[in-house]
Design an enzyme around this catalytic site. Structure first.
Site, PDB file in Angstrom:
ATOM      1  CD  GLU A 101      34.988  48.301  39.140  1.00  0.00           C
ATOM      2  OE1 GLU A 101      34.833  48.912  40.083  1.00  0.00           O
ATOM      3  OE2 GLU A 101      33.925  47.678  38.599  1.00  0.00           O
ATOM      4  CG  ASP A 102      34.986  47.760  43.562  1.00  0.00           C
ATOM      5  OD1 ASP A 102      34.751  47.263  42.349  1.00  0.00           O
ATOM      6  OD2 ASP A 102      33.736  47.790  43.977  1.00  0.00           O
ATOM      7  CG  ASP A 105      34.263  38.578  40.402  1.00  0.00           C
ATOM      8  OD1 ASP A 105      34.947  37.604  40.805  1.00  0.00           O
ATOM      9  OD2 ASP A 105      33.034  38.628  40.773  1.00  0.00           O
ATOM     10  CG  PHE A 154      30.970  38.316  48.447  1.00  0.00           C
ATOM     11  CD1 PHE A 154      30.905  38.652  46.989  1.00  0.00           C
ATOM     12  CD2 PHE A 154      30.542  39.418  49.051  1.00  0.00           C
ATOM     13  CE1 PHE A 154      30.313  39.566  46.307  1.00  0.00           C
ATOM     14  CE2 PHE A 154      30.039  40.605  48.602  1.00  0.00           C
ATOM     15  CZ  PHE A 154      29.804  40.518  46.992  1.00  0.00           C
ATOM     16  NE  ARG A 167      27.941  50.642  47.777  1.00  0.00           N
ATOM     17  CZ  ARG A 167      28.075  49.964  46.593  1.00  0.00           C
ATOM     18  NH1 ARG A 167      29.613  49.715  46.442  1.00  0.00           N
ATOM     19  NH2 ARG A 167      27.111  49.501  45.919  1.00  0.00           N
TER      20      ARG A 167
HETATM   21  P1  IMP Z   1      32.599  41.644  37.095  1.00  0.00           P
HETATM   22  O1  IMP Z   1      32.053  42.448  36.129  1.00  0.00           O
HETATM   23  O2  IMP Z   1      32.269  40.442  37.571  1.00  0.00           O
HETATM   24  O3  IMP Z   1      34.389  41.762  36.884  1.00  0.00           O
HETATM   25  O4  IMP Z   1      32.355  42.476  38.505  1.00  0.00           O
HETATM   26  C1  IMP Z   1      32.996  43.468  38.970  1.00  0.00           C
HETATM   27  C2  IMP Z   1      32.120  44.221  40.208  1.00  0.00           C
HETATM   28  O5  IMP Z   1      31.402  43.107  40.822  1.00  0.00           O
HETATM   29  C3  IMP Z   1      32.738  44.982  41.101  1.00  0.00           C
HETATM   30  O6  IMP Z   1      33.139  46.225  40.713  1.00  0.00           O
HETATM   31  C4  IMP Z   1      32.060  44.693  42.298  1.00  0.00           C
HETATM   32  O7  IMP Z   1      30.949  45.719  42.363  1.00  0.00           O
HETATM   33  C5  IMP Z   1      31.366  43.428  42.241  1.00  0.00           C
HETATM   34  N1  IMP Z   1      32.126  42.291  42.998  1.00  0.00           N
HETATM   35  C6  IMP Z   1      32.986  41.289  42.667  1.00  0.00           C
HETATM   36  N2  IMP Z   1      33.466  40.703  43.540  1.00  0.00           N
HETATM   37  C7  IMP Z   1      32.954  41.420  44.568  1.00  0.00           C
HETATM   38  C8  IMP Z   1      33.306  41.151  46.189  1.00  0.00           C
HETATM   39  O8  IMP Z   1      33.738  40.255  46.495  1.00  0.00           O
HETATM   40  N3  IMP Z   1      32.519  41.904  47.004  1.00  0.00           N
HETATM   41  C9  IMP Z   1      31.864  43.194  46.452  1.00  0.00           C
HETATM   42  N4  IMP Z   1      31.513  43.285  45.411  1.00  0.00           N
HETATM   43  C10 IMP Z   1      32.101  42.475  44.491  1.00  0.00           C
HETATM   44 MG    MG Z   2      31.546  47.653  41.531  1.00  0.00          MG
END
Ligand code: IMP
Ligand code: MG
Length: 181
Positions: A101-102, A105, A154, A167
């Site tokens: 995963e990138d 969060d 962000f 991207r």
């Molecule tokens: P989570 O479910 O909140 O952990 O979100 C994960 C997803 O939110 C990541 O795979 C990203 O696609 C997106 N995301 C969270 N923070 C960022 C950010 O700073 N930049 C871009 N995408 C983000």
């Molecule tokens: Mg993502």
């Protein structure tokens, strides 16, 4: 002075810093595999560049699969709900699985995917996240391999988007806030 790209974006991690860290992560994952096979599962679309680079830093017999989920709508704010848009192509029962995963969060996405994948009884299930924002966590989940831990910023580039843009930036950059924000 922070490094700035030719689009005027502030660089948080340069392509060289990313490459060095990804090489270290690949070496660690290779050691942990102990010669066993691996299924790498990329979370589309943001993890695609990371998976491509990480895969080439892992010296093992590896295959790829991809899932797609929606969690973020089109802006910076999460809706909180996670929905599976594209499922795995191949079963993962009995396999060593690495979810790639990138960015980790709130953890909602990976907590949802972990639960979904564990229902298939993989032999092992590990998570590699290039970035981790621990201060934003809602779900109790951590990655086994983390590239960089960052504060609540962000970021865009190296797969990560703002409204589907940026991207393809080779560096990880800070998203500039709109005037007045
Ligand atoms: P989570 O479910 O909140 O952990 O979100 C994960 C997803 O939110 C990541 O795979 C990203 O696609 C997106 N995301 C969270 N923070 C960022 C950010 O700073 N930049 C871009 N995408 C983000
Ligand atoms: Mg993502």
């Amino acid at each position: 002075m922070p490094t700035v790209t030719n689009q005027g974006l502030e660089v948080l991690y340069s392509r060289q810093q990313i490459a060095e860290r990804v090489a270290e992560m690949g070496a660690q994952i290779t050691r942990d595999l102990n010669g066993e096979r691996l299924v790498m599962i990329g979370v589309l679309k943001g993890a695609a560049p990371f998976l491509a680079d990480l895969a080439r830093a892992i010296h093992a017999d590896a295959t790829f699969d991809f899932v797609a989920v929606s969690s973020y709508g089109s802006g910076q704010r999460s809706s909180g709900a996670v929905k599976l848009i594209k499922d795995l192509d191949q079963p993962i029962e009995g396999k060593n699985v690495l979810v790639v995963e990138d960015i980790l969060d709130t953890g909602l996405t990976l907590a949802y995917l972990r639960k979904l994948f564990l229902q298939q009884h993989p032999k092992t299930l590990r998570i590699a996240a290039l970035l981790d924002k621990p201060s934003r966590r809602i779900e109790n989940i951590n990655a086994d391999y983390v590239g960089f831990s960052i504060p609540n910023l962000f970021v865009i580039g190296y797969g990560m988007d703002y409204a589907e843009r940026y991207r393809n930036l080779p560096d990880i950059c800070l998203m500039p806030s709109a005037p007045g924000e």
